[in-house]
Write an enzyme that holds these catalytic residues in place. Structure first.
Site, PDB file in Angstrom:
ATOM      1  N   MET A   1       0.827  -1.210   0.000  1.00 25.18           N
ATOM      2  CA  MET A   1       0.000   0.000   0.000  1.00 25.18           C
ATOM      3  C   MET A   1       0.860   1.258   0.000  1.00 25.18           C
ATOM      4  O   MET A   1       0.629   2.183  -0.783  1.00 25.18           O
ATOM      5  CB  MET A   1      -0.939  -0.010   1.209  1.00 25.18           C
ATOM      6  CG  MET A   1      -2.063  -1.014   1.125  1.00 25.18           C
ATOM      7  SD  MET A   1      -3.215  -0.687  -0.231  1.00 25.18           S
ATOM      8  CE  MET A   1      -4.075   0.756   0.381  1.00 25.18           C
TER       9      MET A   1
ATOM     10  N   GLY B   1      -9.628   1.004  -1.888  1.00 27.28           N
ATOM     11  CA  GLY B   1      -9.342   0.678  -3.285  1.00 27.28           C
ATOM     12  C   GLY B   1      -8.223  -0.331  -3.428  1.00 27.28           C
ATOM     13  O   GLY B   1      -7.834  -0.661  -4.545  1.00 27.28           O
TER      14      GLY B   1
ATOM     15  N   LYS C   1     -14.515   5.204   6.832  1.00 24.97           N
ATOM     16  CA  LYS C   1     -13.887   4.088   6.099  1.00 24.97           C
ATOM     17  C   LYS C   1     -14.381   2.740   6.647  1.00 24.97           C
ATOM     18  O   LYS C   1     -14.639   1.798   5.900  1.00 24.97           O
ATOM     19  CB  LYS C   1     -12.356   4.176   6.203  1.00 24.97           C
ATOM     20  CG  LYS C   1     -11.598   2.951   5.685  1.00 24.97           C
ATOM     21  CD  LYS C   1     -11.806   2.761   4.206  1.00 24.97           C
ATOM     22  CE  LYS C   1     -11.013   1.684   3.514  1.00 24.97           C
ATOM     23  NZ  LYS C   1     -10.429   0.590   4.205  1.00 24.97           N
TER      24      LYS C   1
ATOM     25  N   ASN D   1     -16.473  -0.195   4.665  1.00 26.98           N
ATOM     26  CA  ASN D   1     -16.160  -1.623   4.613  1.00 26.98           C
ATOM     27  C   ASN D   1     -17.343  -2.473   5.048  1.00 26.98           C
ATOM     28  O   ASN D   1     -17.577  -3.549   4.508  1.00 26.98           O
ATOM     29  CB  ASN D   1     -14.946  -1.936   5.489  1.00 26.98           C
ATOM     30  CG  ASN D   1     -13.637  -1.523   4.837  1.00 26.98           C
ATOM     31  OD1 ASN D   1     -13.619  -0.588   4.041  1.00 26.98           O
ATOM     32  ND2 ASN D   1     -12.559  -2.189   5.170  1.00 26.98           N
TER      33      ASN D   1
HETATM   34  P1  NBP Z   1       1.089  -4.492   6.019  1.00 27.65           P
HETATM   35  O1  NBP Z   1      -0.174  -4.268   6.741  1.00 27.65           O
HETATM   36  O2  NBP Z   1       1.429  -5.885   5.629  1.00 27.65           O
HETATM   37  O3  NBP Z   1       2.300  -3.889   6.883  1.00 27.65           O
HETATM   38  C1  NBP Z   1       3.630  -4.028   6.464  1.00 27.65           C
HETATM   39  C2  NBP Z   1       4.393  -2.763   6.728  1.00 27.65           C
HETATM   40  O4  NBP Z   1       4.389  -2.451   8.143  1.00 27.65           O
HETATM   41  C3  NBP Z   1       5.853  -2.906   6.343  1.00 27.65           C
HETATM   42  O5  NBP Z   1       6.301  -1.685   5.814  1.00 27.65           O
HETATM   43  C4  NBP Z   1       6.513  -3.220   7.670  1.00 27.65           C
HETATM   44  O6  NBP Z   1       7.864  -2.916   7.707  1.00 27.65           O
HETATM   45  C5  NBP Z   1       5.750  -2.286   8.557  1.00 27.65           C
HETATM   46  N1  NBP Z   1       5.924  -2.535  10.009  1.00 27.65           N
HETATM   47  C6  NBP Z   1       5.435  -3.542  10.780  1.00 27.65           C
HETATM   48 BR1  NBP Z   1       4.481  -4.966  10.160  1.00 27.65          BR
HETATM   49  N2  NBP Z   1       5.773  -3.425  12.059  1.00 27.65           N
HETATM   50  C7  NBP Z   1       6.496  -2.305  12.131  1.00 27.65           C
HETATM   51  C8  NBP Z   1       7.151  -1.645  13.201  1.00 27.65           C
HETATM   52  N3  NBP Z   1       7.060  -2.103  14.438  1.00 27.65           N
HETATM   53  N4  NBP Z   1       7.835  -0.518  12.916  1.00 27.65           N
HETATM   54  C9  NBP Z   1       7.913  -0.047  11.659  1.00 27.65           C
HETATM   55  N5  NBP Z   1       7.303  -0.629  10.606  1.00 27.65           N
HETATM   56  C10 NBP Z   1       6.608  -1.743  10.837  1.00 27.65           C
HETATM   57  O7  NBP Z   1       1.172  -3.562   4.706  1.00 27.65           O
HETATM   58  P2  NBP Z   1       0.060  -3.187   3.628  1.00 27.65           P
HETATM   59  O8  NBP Z   1      -0.693  -4.380   3.147  1.00 27.65           O
HETATM   60  O9  NBP Z   1       0.754  -2.346   2.633  1.00 27.65           O
HETATM   61  O10 NBP Z   1      -0.992  -2.302   4.424  1.00 27.65           O
HETATM   62  C11 NBP Z   1      -0.605  -1.110   5.081  1.00 27.65           C
HETATM   63  C12 NBP Z   1      -1.804  -0.550   5.799  1.00 27.65           C
HETATM   64  O11 NBP Z   1      -2.808  -0.237   4.843  1.00 27.65           O
HETATM   65  C13 NBP Z   1      -2.461  -1.505   6.789  1.00 27.65           C
HETATM   66  O12 NBP Z   1      -2.891  -0.783   7.909  1.00 27.65           O
HETATM   67  C14 NBP Z   1      -3.638  -2.045   6.029  1.00 27.65           C
HETATM   68  O13 NBP Z   1      -4.670  -2.471   6.888  1.00 27.65           O
HETATM   69  C15 NBP Z   1      -4.027  -0.846   5.213  1.00 27.65           C
HETATM   70  N6  NBP Z   1      -4.770  -1.134   4.011  1.00 27.65           N
HETATM   71  C16 NBP Z   1      -4.443  -2.180   3.226  1.00 27.65           C
HETATM   72  C17 NBP Z   1      -5.154  -2.431   2.062  1.00 27.65           C
HETATM   73  C18 NBP Z   1      -4.761  -3.563   1.190  1.00 27.65           C
HETATM   74  O14 NBP Z   1      -5.469  -3.815   0.197  1.00 27.65           O
HETATM   75  N7  NBP Z   1      -3.646  -4.263   1.452  1.00 27.65           N
HETATM   76  C19 NBP Z   1      -6.190  -1.603   1.703  1.00 27.65           C
HETATM   77  C20 NBP Z   1      -6.497  -0.517   2.484  1.00 27.65           C
HETATM   78  C21 NBP Z   1      -5.780  -0.296   3.639  1.00 27.65           C
HETATM   79  P3  NBP Z   1       8.957  -4.030   7.268  1.00 27.65           P
HETATM   80  O15 NBP Z   1       9.039  -3.935   5.777  1.00 27.65           O
HETATM   81  O16 NBP Z   1      10.198  -3.585   7.930  1.00 27.65           O
HETATM   82  O17 NBP Z   1       8.471  -5.360   7.747  1.00 27.65           O
END
Ligand code: NBP
Length: 476
Positions: free
Chosen positions: A13, A129, A182, A186
């Site tokens: 994301m 999205g 949001k 959902n």
């Molecule tokens: P994730 O939800 O899988 O989170 C991964 C990210 O969090 C990586 O950058 C990871 O860093 C970082 N992270 C974690 Br886990 N623990 C951390 C910590 N203690 N300190 C610093 N960084 C940390 O990623 P995503 O799927 O891209 O989603 C991001 C957000 O967007 C979430 O809240 C999700 O609910 C929301 N969201 C997702 C979608 C979707 O379709 N996926 C849609 C809408 C909203 P690292 O690389 O060092 O492990």
């Protein structure tokens, strides 16, 4: 400092949001806990715009113009708090942290409160999205202060989806308003998907049609009132063949729906607010029921799996009835969702404009649909609309579909086919329009066993009957 905005958290994301920002001319500071993610983003997409990557959080913060705007896009919950705690000592008064993750609005309210004490603006921002939206234009629902919106608004509106030249992003309201809206979005998505699934089940069972044939029906539906992203992709999923077996893809998928929790949050919040979002609740529970394999097996053994006949002798009429029932139930689900947005807005003093929410959901997000225009119009015509159901356009739609709706629900029920969202939406509708509800009896029972008192139809005041002795009435 040269970056106009920073993004920390560069998984799917964050990476796509950063690329979207850069493609739209913003200079984007980049940071991720594991630096390899930052490096791969720059290596693979560095030519899409101007990125300022940093390995250390200090350098990242220093690379952003003041007052700084920093998007946090990490896993919701404890990771978000951890990142905020690391950022805060590096920030100055007036800087803005934007949490674009899927936070619970109560967490957002808490974080906003804590950071505002330190002079830092915290913005909880809903982004819908999925990854595709994040890259090419999401629907963006920012909460937080006006001051923060003044800095962020032009940036967010430049990367949001656009419909009829209007960006799908407005300032939703203070503190947790963005994440609340949001969340309800959902919840509505859960209801929409459950209703689609019930319609598919009825078409398959009633017509004996193949998934590919039903895909054609959904494709046709997508040319009318039901036109929406979810109806469109339903046709795609139903038309999909499994590569290994050559059978319909939907038939090789385990029939247990999973959830990440936003439906549950929506229902929990609705219970607290006293808003009957029965469609969303049934949709959430239907997913839960599907997952209880350990109960479904014994129930099949105990009761058998036979179903009765659905009368689809007039094929076209049957399909049209299911379509009308789907549309009417969908109107109910949205009416309930908007009731919840209004109730949350009153409870937390957010002053959310429901019509504007319909506008920003028209593009970018999963529930984007033609009829959101109608919802916007309904709230523009009457900002105090007591229920979307009674807005002229929707009232007509429901009246028009009512016979079909009853047919479909009663037939399904006689045949033993579950339609929890169709049926509960119809009951909700009938409940709202009922002259006298049996709630009067419930009040009587409550007065009997708990002296909870009752109100009368003919006099003001609270009353109680001395049940054990004479039926002596007095002002309580
Ligand atoms: P994730 O939800 O899988 O989170 C991964 C990210 O969090 C990586 O950058 C990871 O860093 C970082 N992270 C974690 Br886990 N623990 C951390 C910590 N203690 N300190 C610093 N960084 C940390 O990623 P995503 O799927 O891209 O989603 C991001 C957000 O967007 C979430 O809240 C999700 O609910 C929301 N969201 C997702 C979608 C979707 O379709 N996926 C849609 C809408 C909203 P690292 O690389 O060092 O492990």
């Amino acid at each position: 400092p040269s970056a106009t905005i920073g993004v920390t958290g560069l998984a799917v994301m964050g990476r796509n949001l950063a690329r979207n920002l850069a493609r739209n001319g913003h200079t984007v500071a980049l940071h991720n806990r594991t630096h390899a993610r930052t490096e791969s983003l720059v290596a693979e997409h560095g030519d899409e715009g101007t990125f300022v990557p940093s390995e250390r959080l200090e350098d990242f913060v220093a690379s952003i113009e003041q007052p700084r705007a920093i998007i946090v896009m990490v896993k919701a919950g404890a990771p978000t708090d951890a990142v905020i705690d690391e950022l805060v000592p590096l920030l100055d008064e007036g800087d803005i942290i934007v949490d674009c993750g899927n936070a619970h609005y109560a967490d957002t309210r808490r974080r906003e409160q804590q950071l505002s004490d330190k002079g830092i603006h915290f913005v909880g921002c809903g982004v819908s999205g999925g990854e595709e939206g994040a890259l090419n234009g999401p629907s963006i629902m920012p909460g937080g202060s006006r001051h923060a919106w003044d800095r962020l608004g032009p940036i967010f509106r430049s990367i949001a989806a656009e419909v009829d030249g209007e960006p799908c992003c407005v300032h939703v309201g203070p503190d947790g308003a963005g994440h609340f809206v949001k969340m309800v979005h959902n919840g509505i998505e859960y209801a929409d998907m459950q209703l689609i699934a019930e319609a598919y089940d009825l078409l398959r069972e009633g017509l004996g049609a193949t998934p590919a044939e039903i895909a054609d029906i959904f494709r046709t539906w997508n040319e009318g009132d039901l036109e929406s992203f979810l109806i469109e992709i339903t046709a795609v999923v139903l038309a999909q063949e499994d590569a290994d077996t050559g059978t319909p893809f939907v038939d090789v998928v385990v029939d247990q729906a999973e959830q990440k929790g936003t439906g549950r949050w929506t229902v929990q919040s609705a219970l607290d607010l006293g808003v009957p979002i029965t469609g969303i609740a049934e949709a959430t529970f239907a997913r839960a029921l599907s997952s209880h394999a350990e109960q479904r097996g014994p129930a099949r053994d105990a009761f058998g799996t036979e179903t009765g006949e659905l009368d689809a002798s007039d094929r076209d009429e049957y399909i049209e009835n299911v379509r009308l029932a789907l549309y009417a139930s969908k109107v109910v689900a949205y009416a309930q969702g908007f009731d919840q947005i209004k109730a949350g807005s009153v409870e937390y003093d957010w002053d959310v404009d429901p019509g504007a929410m319909a506008m920003i959901w028209r593009g970018g997000c999963i529930i984007r649909a033609r009829f959101l225009d109608r919802i916007h119009d309904a709230y523009t015509d009457d900002p105090d609309l007591p229920s979307l159901l009674v807005a002229p356009y929707f009232a007509d739609a429901v009246r028009n579909g009512l016979d079909a709706w009853r047919q479909v629900v009663s037939q399904a029920s006689l045949a033993g086919i579950p339609v929890p969202a169709f049926a509960s939406s119809l009951s909700y509708f009938d409940g709202l329009r009922r002259e006298r509800l049996p709630a009067a009896l419930i009040q009587g029972l409550r007065d009997n066993f708990g002296a909870h008192t009752y109100r009368r139809i003919d006099r003001d005041g609270m009353f109680h009957i001395e049940w054990a002795g004479d039926a002596l009435q007095h002002d309580a």
